[in-house]
Every structure is written in structure tokens, then in C-alpha cells.
Write a protein that holds these residues in place. Structure first.
Motif, short mmCIF file in Angstrom:
data_model
loop_
_atom_site.label_atom_id
_atom_site.label_comp_id
_atom_site.label_asym_id
_atom_site.label_seq_id
_atom_site.Cartn_x
_atom_site.Cartn_y
_atom_site.Cartn_z
N SER A 228 -11.35 -0.81 5.20
CA SER A 228 -11.67 0.55 4.77
C SER A 228 -11.19 1.50 5.86
N THR B 97 -5.51 2.87 -4.55
CA THR B 97 -5.87 3.71 -3.41
C THR B 97 -4.67 4.23 -2.65
N GLY C 53 -4.14 -1.76 5.87
CA GLY C 53 -5.25 -2.27 5.06
C GLY C 53 -5.11 -3.70 4.61
N ALA D 73 -10.54 -2.54 9.86
CA ALA D 73 -9.54 -3.43 9.25
C ALA D 73 -9.00 -4.38 10.32
N GLU E 162 -7.30 -2.93 -3.79
CA GLU E 162 -6.84 -3.42 -2.49
C GLU E 162 -5.47 -4.06 -2.63
N TYR E 163 -4.82 -4.22 -1.48
CA TYR E 163 -3.50 -4.84 -1.44
C TYR E 163 -3.51 -6.23 -2.06
N ARG F 233 -6.02 -7.33 4.12
CA ARG F 233 -7.31 -8.00 4.22
C ARG F 233 -7.23 -9.28 5.05
N PRO G 126 -1.81 -0.72 -4.71
CA PRO G 126 -3.23 -0.49 -5.03
C PRO G 126 -3.44 0.92 -5.58
N GLY H 241 0.82 -1.20 0.00
CA GLY H 241 0.00 0.00 0.00
C GLY H 241 0.85 1.25 0.00
N VAL I 205 -6.36 2.85 5.93
CA VAL I 205 -6.34 1.72 5.00
C VAL I 205 -5.07 1.68 4.16
N ASP I 206 -4.42 2.83 3.96
CA ASP I 206 -3.21 2.83 3.13
C ASP I 206 -2.03 2.17 3.81
#
Length: 311
Positions: free
Chosen positions: A223, A102, A231, A205, A124-125, A233, A100, A77, A227-228
């Protein structure tokens, strides 16, 4: 799992190549009961990630696994990618980093400044991670995982060894932000039998929190403000195993609590950290973690790659 010997070996490999970041004493009553602030945001690239990435690349180089023409690849990220790029540059090899879409523009710009080839892919990652794995398989690059590789975890664990050396009077608890869990796992391994580690995660998260409840790593939606950097998952297998073996508890904080803790670090200390790095302090300021009377607490401030304009 990793062992204390892995962390010690990482410390020997990294000697003179990473910064020994300072431990600041917090005055009584300051920062909601913290005793010390470990200033890891002062590390190369602005986060603890430089320790693990350099350990990973140096180990691969020593083992003859690193092709100097192809170099390394990883997904991130932002912060781990900065570390991959930094480690590659220190070892004189190229780096390709998948991030990502984002990811923070600040971090993407810094990746390019460090000489990395940056590929933005997915929201997402996990998507960037799959793309990096394919790149490694196709090109023969050394794959660097953001948090679930023994060398990455052991490198992060060298922070724990520094705390033991720099606080000979002892401490009881270290509050650590968790995304994928590599930082927590390394420090918990280094401090096993000496001090406890408490994981702090955003409520949006909760990868470790969910894994501990489910009896193993599971995918969670991610989220929110952090998240950066927090994040991931799914928490790493190494992190989950270390957490269970060492009785690491997880507490959750909200985005508002992260934002307030970040603001407090700036107002009280003129420290500008990213939202994820404020998670550890947010556990105290929000009351998500309440130290026992006399408990000696270290707060780890682990990253400063942020846009300070919103402080």
C-alpha cells in the motif's frame, strides 16, 4: 541468476536504441550527501524499464519467438507496461498490457498513446500478472515480466555499466529503489566487485526486506504513496538470488519520507519524479542510510511518470 556477460550482451543489443542518461554532479552538502544523481528518469517512456523491455523483445525476435501478428503481453502497474508498449512499437508488433485498477490515470493514458491495448483488472499487480500469463498461453504472445526475467534484469543492468564508464574516478555505493527488484538485481550484477548496491523500499511494500528476513521470496501486503510503481507483492527470484550473492542490504522509508524527498528534488533541482523514484534519495534525507565519512554515493532517480500538480 544472471551474469555480467548477460548485462554486456544487453548493452550490445541496446546500443543506439536507448538513451545514455546523464550523471549530474551534486555540489558538496547538497541532497543530503549524495555525490551524483543518475538521471534515468530521462529514459524513453520516463523510466529505466525501457531498457529491459526492449532487450526482452529484441532477444525474442532474434530467437524467432516473436509472432508479428500477436506481439507481446505483460502486466504492470504502469511503468513496465509503458516500456512493453514502447518496445513493441519499436519492433513493429502489437502489445497488450494488463494493469491493476489502481494504476495511475497518467500512465494508463500514456499506454494507450503508445498504441497498447490496455486491460485494467484487479486491485493489485498479482491479479493483472495472472491475467497476462493466461493471455500469453491462449494467444501465443511473448510474455514480458515486469521484473523477474533474465532479459529484463540484464537490460536494467546496463545502467551500472554506464556508471562505471561515466565515473572513472570511482564510486562506492548506489542507492536503488526496489519494487520487484529487477533494477537492483541488474545493477548489482553489473557492479559486482566494483561498488555496493543498497536497496531502498517503502515500509508499506517491503518485498525484498521481507524476503531477506525469511530466507526467500514471500508475499507481503502493499500500500502507500508509491504503490503504483513499487507495489510488487513478492520480490523476484532473480532479485533475491542476486541480493544474497552480492550482500545487498535493504533499508525502509516511510511515505512521508518519500514525499519529502520528491518535494526536495523539485525544489532543489526542478526534477519531477514519481514517489517510487524518490525512494533512493529518501534513504539519505531520512537517515535510513547514513554514508560513512568519505563514502561516494550515487542516487538513482529512476522514473518521472507522475502528476506534477501535487509537488
Amino acid at each position: 541468476m544472471i551474469t555480467n556477460a548477460d548485462v554486456v550482451a544487453a548493452a550490445e543489443r541496446l546500443a543506439g536504441l536507448v538513451r545514455r542518461t546523464p550523471v549530474a554532479v551534486v555540489e558538496p552538502g547538497g541532497l543530503s550527501g549524495a555525490g551524483w544523481l543518475k538521471c534515468e528518469y530521462m529514459q524513453h517512456t520516463g523510466t529505466f524499464k525501457a531498457r529491459g523491455a526492449l532487450n526482452r523483445v529484441l532477444a525474442a525476435q532474434a530467437a524467432g519467438e516473436l509472432d508479428p501478428q500477436v506481439g507481446v503481453v505483460g502486466a504492470s502497474g504502469g511503468n513496465a507496461g509503458l516500456a512493453f508498449a514502447y518496445a513493441a512499437s519499436r519492433c513493429g508488433v502489437p502489445a497488450t498490457v494488463f494493469v491493476p485498477q489502481t494504476s495511475s490515470p497518467v500512465k494508463v493514458a500514456r499506454l494507450r498513446q503508445l498504441g497498447a491495448t490496455v486491460v485494467q483488472q484487479g486491485a493489485e499487480y498479482a491479479v493483472a500478472h495472472e491475467a497476462a500469463l493466461k493471455h500469453a498461453a491462449d494467444r501465443g504472445a511473448v510474455y514480458c515480466h515486469a521484473y523477474d526475467q533474465p532479459e529484463m534484469v540484464a537490460g536494467a543492468g546496463t545502467i551500472g555499466l554506464e556508471l562505471l564508464a561515466d565515473l572513472p574516478e570511482g564510486f562506492d555505493t548506489v542507492l536503488v529503489a526496489v519494487g520487484g527488484g529487477g533494477l537492483m538485481a541488474g545493477i548489482a550484477t553489473a557492479l559486482a566487485g566494483r561498488a555496493r548496491v543498497v536497496a531502498v523500499e517503502p515500509v508499506n511494500a517491503p518485498s525484498l526486506h521481507a524476503a531477506l528476513a525469511a530466507g526467500g521470496p514471500v508475499d507481503v501486503p502493499v500500500s502507500g504513496a508509491a504503490v503504483d510503481s513499487l507495489g510488487a507483492r513478492r520480490v523476484g527470484e532473480i532479485a533475491y538470488q542476486v541480493a544474497v550473492a552480492n550482500g545487498v542490504a535493504s533499508v525502509l522509508v516511510t511515505d512521508d519520507e518519500l514525499i519529502e524527498a520528491r518535494r526536495l528534488l523539485w525544489a532543489d533541482r526542478r526534477i519531477a519524479v514519481e514517489h517510487g523514484a524518490a525512494a533512493a534519495l529518501a534513504a539519505l534525507t531520512s537517515g535510513a542510510y547514513r554514508p560513512a565519512p568519505g563514502e561516494r554515493v550515487v542516487v538513482l532517480a529512476c522514473g518521472a511518470n507522475t502528476d506534477p500538480s501535487d509537488l
